[in-house]
Design a protein around this motif. Structure first.
Motif: not given
Length: 115
Positions: A72-77
């Motif tokens: 999820v963090k990678a998608q936000f980034d």
């Protein structure tokens, strides 16, 4: 040629000629001065608002808590980078992220129901 046809042709020509022009929003201040800002242009004006240094997603009550896994963090980034390149304001960013989360939840519920 009738008068109506001539008027319609003139209007069509005016609209066609104006189709490539910029759209502006004109406001008159209390002093009577006109303030004009370009709404759609390539001049990187203030029409979209300020681009923040860093975007922050604030989860509203109807979405609730989001588990920030590595994926999820990678998608936000990734989206943060795209949002900055597109020149999104914080408000535009927030609206798009909320919409994507809500649509993702609908899609998951639909997939579960179809299963």
């Amino acid at each position: 040629m009738s008068e109506e046809t001539e008027v319609a042709e003139e209007l069509t020509e005016e609209v066609s000629e104006g189709a490539t022009e910029e759209t502006t929003d004109e406001t008159v201040t209390e002093e009577g001065d006109k303030e004009t800002k370009t709404l759609l242009s390539d001049d990187e004006g203030d029409g979209a608002g300020d681009v923040p240094v860093e975007y922050e997603f604030i989860s509203p009550d109807d979405i609730g808590e989001i588990e920030m896994t590595d994926a999820v963090k990678a998608q936000f980034d990734k989206f943060n980078t795209q949002a900055k390149e597109a020149g999104l304001s914080q408000e535009q960013y927030q609206t798009l992220v909320e919409g994507q989360i809500k649509q993702g939840r609908v899609d998951v519920q639909q997939a579960a129901a179809d299963y």
